[in-house]
Structure formats: structure tokens, C-alpha cells
Write an enzyme that holds these catalytic residues in place. Structure first.
Site, PDB file in Angstrom:
ATOM      1  N   LYS A 128       9.850  84.069  43.024  1.00 17.58           N
ATOM      2  CA  LYS A 128       8.384  84.195  43.054  1.00 17.58           C
ATOM      3  C   LYS A 128       7.895  84.277  41.616  1.00 17.58           C
ATOM      4  CE  LYS A 128       4.536  86.723  45.143  1.00 17.58           C
ATOM      5  NZ  LYS A 128       3.769  87.241  43.999  1.00 17.58           N
TER       6      LYS A 128
ATOM      7  N   PRO B 289       6.129  90.866  48.400  1.00 16.83           N
ATOM      8  CA  PRO B 289       6.755  92.102  47.925  1.00 16.83           C
ATOM      9  C   PRO B 289       5.774  92.844  47.023  1.00 16.83           C
ATOM     10  CG  PRO B 289       7.593  90.219  46.689  1.00 16.83           C
ATOM     11  CD  PRO B 289       6.638  89.671  47.708  1.00 16.83           C
ATOM     12  N   MET B 290       5.329  94.020  47.457  1.00 15.91           N
ATOM     13  CA  MET B 290       4.337  94.779  46.703  1.00 15.91           C
ATOM     14  C   MET B 290       4.864  96.177  46.403  1.00 15.91           C
ATOM     15  SD  MET B 290       0.827  93.607  48.668  1.00 15.91           S
ATOM     16  CE  MET B 290       1.540  93.732  50.333  1.00 15.91           C
TER      17      MET B 290
ATOM     18  N   CYS C  91       5.540  89.518  38.275  1.00 19.20           N
ATOM     19  CA  CYS C  91       4.828  90.786  38.152  1.00 19.20           C
ATOM     20  C   CYS C  91       4.156  90.888  36.785  1.00 19.20           C
ATOM     21  CB  CYS C  91       5.781  91.959  38.340  1.00 19.20           C
ATOM     22  SG  CYS C  91       4.963  93.569  38.132  1.00 19.20           S
TER      23      CYS C  91
END
Length: 330
Positions: free
Chosen positions: A141, A18-19, A102
């Protein structure tokens, strides 16, 4: 086979990371076409979802052709994370993923993303709130820890498994490293080899060639690999990795024709998804990557990123096909 709750994946799945500003539906569709096994949305702010922020809501768009697909959320408040998970469930993704990795300052400063790495207790409470609020499989994540002196991924993996997550993806860097230096997968392997861990463990960080993917698969024994930046402008990497796993040989590099087709599809699907004005604008950031390695390309790229009509961009792509037909990109 690898299972995440009721989701069955191939024996060694390849995941698309996921970016932010990258992993939208058109890009995910390209990666799915070229071999990605499981994909995730861009990360979505739990607070934004609750406030009904338009940008956050648009990130909930998923399509049947990209399944299985997960929606990733982030935040630092238990109630907000629980409420956002319930909102996510209404669009029927295959799973909910929580972002505890993140490293971007604007996210970390809100006590979210990698900011939660400083407080494992909070990470556990946030995860439990999400698990308890949805019937979907929940995955996480994250990173190794905040910095080299506080690598806590072993504790994190055990405690998050204990509150019900169904898989864990570990980026082999600390928050302090951001995206610099080399990812250290030895910590990921240690988690995978922990006899207490029985959920799939996926590795992330620095996978940019089929050779490296096979080396890391064999060396670290993880259940699958997540590919991020290497797929930007190069969705072929997924099938290249799979082919190398099967044959030990590399597929030919994508031709100029292949690259134009990918860029054209990306633009077409973006326009179909968000309309011409936004679709044309949001695809601009990808052209440099699709056509990387072609000499004297600046003029064509400049025209692609300044045209406002899709038809004009397609016309430039036709010129590229004619000008560089048969050119071999190293």
C-alpha cells in the site's frame, strides 16, 4: 474474480484499510460482519516485532472468522523487514502487506512508510527482501509520490511488480497532502491501464458513499476499492456499497438500534480480546462515531467514556435505546 496469489476474492472486492489504533480484531470483526472482503491489521513496526515489543506482538492477533486477512508491516531496513516477515508468517495470515504510504511524521522520520517514497530503489530493495523471506503473497500500500513534483507511482508499480508483489493499493494523495485536499484517482487509473501491469490495482481515498464508490469503479476501472476513515463508526458502508452496486438503490440508514448493537458488540469483542480494563478503554474512541448525528447526545457519550466497567457502559447504551427509540438519523 480477483486473485492475490492463491487468495480468491469477489469480482470487485471491498477492502478495509489498515488504520493505526482502529483496525484491531474487534473493529475488523464488525466490518467483516457488514461486508468487508479483505482486511488488514494495524501497521506493525518491523523493529518492534524483532525487539519483541508487546504492542507490536498483540497486533499479530488474527482469527479464522475474519479471513482472508493480511498483516501489514513497515520499516526502512531490509534485514529487519525480512526478519519481521518471517515472524509474521508464524501466525499464518493470508498475506503480508508492506506500508509505504503512512504520512505520519514519526514514521516518515525513521525512513519508513511514506518516507520511502523519496527513494524508489530502497522501496524495491525492501520489497524484494520481504518477498524473498516468505511464502505468503506480498502486497503493498503506497501513495502517488512524495509531493506534486515527484509523483512516481508509475515507476513504483512496475518495479514492485517485477520483484514479486501480488497486488498494489494506491492512495490517491501524495505524502505532502497528508489527508487534505481531494484524492486524485487519475494516477491510479493510469497504473491500472498500463499494459505492463498484470496484478490487481486497488484504489483508496475519499470513498465515503455508495454513489461515489460506483462512480469511481466505473470511471477509473480499478479492481477493487479500499475503504478507510468512512468505516470508522460506520461498518455498514461495505454492505451499502454492495447493495448499491447490485440495485442502484440505497439501503436504509442504520437505526439507533443498529448503532447500539454495533457499539455493544465492539465493546464485547474488545473485552474478550484484551480483558475488561483495556477493552473498555480502547473502545471509548469509537462511540462518538457510532452515535454521530443524534441530537443532545453529549451526556450519554461522556458517561460511556468515563465508566471503567463494561456493565456500566452497557447500561448507558440501554438508556440510549430507550431515549432515542425510533429516532431517524439523517
Amino acid at each position: 474474480m480477483v486473485r492475490i496469489g492463491n487468495i480468491q476474492l469477489p469480482e470487485f472486492p471491498l477492502l478495509l484499510a489498515p488504520m493505526e489504533d482502529v483496525s484491531d480484531p474487534p473493529f475488523r470483526r464488525l466490518c467483516k460482519t457488514h461486508g468487508a472482503d479483505l482486511m488488514f491489521s494495524e501497521f506493525i513496526s518491523s523493529e518492534g516485532l524483532i525487539r519483541d515489543a508487546i504492542k507490536s506482538r498483540q497486533k499479530l492477533d488474527i482469527f479464522d472468522y475474519e479471513r482472508p486477512v493480511g498483516i501489514q508491516i513497515f520499516g526502512g531496513d531490509e534485514e529487519a523487514m525480512a526478519m519481521s516477515a518471517r515472524i509474521v508468517e508464524t501466525v499464518n495470515p493470508d498475506l503480508v502487506d508492506i506500508n509505504f504510504g503512512c504520512p505520519v511524521k514519526k514514521v516518515v522520520c525513521k525512513g519508513a512508510g511514506a518516507g520511502v517514497l523519496k527513494d524508489v530503489g530502497l522501496m524495491v530493495r525492501l520489497t524484494k527482501a520481504v518477498v524473498n523471506s516468505t511464502s505468503l503473497p506480498v502486497t503493498v500500500k503506497t501513495r502517488l509520490g512524495w509531493d506534486e513534483t515527484s509523483i512516481n507511482i508509475d515507476e513504483v508499480a512496475e518495479r514492485l511488480q517485477d520483484v514479486g508483489i501480488k497486488a498494489l493499493t494506491i492512495h490517491g494523495r501524495t505524502r505532502a497532502q497528508m489527508y487534505k485536499g481531494e484524492a486524485d484517482w487519475s494516477h491510479i487509473a493510469r497504473v491500472k491501464n498500463n499494459p505492463r501491469i498484470n496484478i490487481p490495482i486497488f484504489g483508496n481515498g475519499d470513498i465515503d458513499t455508495p454513489e461515489k464508490a460506483l462512480d469511481y469503479k466505473n470511471r477509473y476501472g480499478i479492481d477493487g476499492i479500499m475503504v478507510g476513515r468512512a468505516a470508522i463508526g460506520y461498518p455498514w458502508i461495505f454492505n451499502e456499497i454492495k447493495h448499491y452496486f447490485k440495485t442502484g438503490t440505497c439501503l436504509p440508514a442504520p437505526t439507533v438500534e443498529d448503532r447500539v448493537e454495533a457499539a455493544r458488540n465492539h465493546l464485547k469483542w474488545a473485552v474478550e480480546w484484551k480483558g475488561e480494563r483495556v477493552g473498555v478503554f480502547e473502545t471509548r474512541r469509537h462511540y462518538a462515531n457510532y452515535f454521530k448525528g443524534i441530537p443532545n447526545f453529549k451526556e450519554y457519550r461522556q458517561r460511556m467514556v468515563t465508566h471503567d466497567a463494561a456493565a456500566d457502559v452497557y447500561s448507558v447504551m440501554d438508556e440510549v435505546l430507550e431515549k432515542f427509540a425510533g429516532y431517524k438519523i439523517a
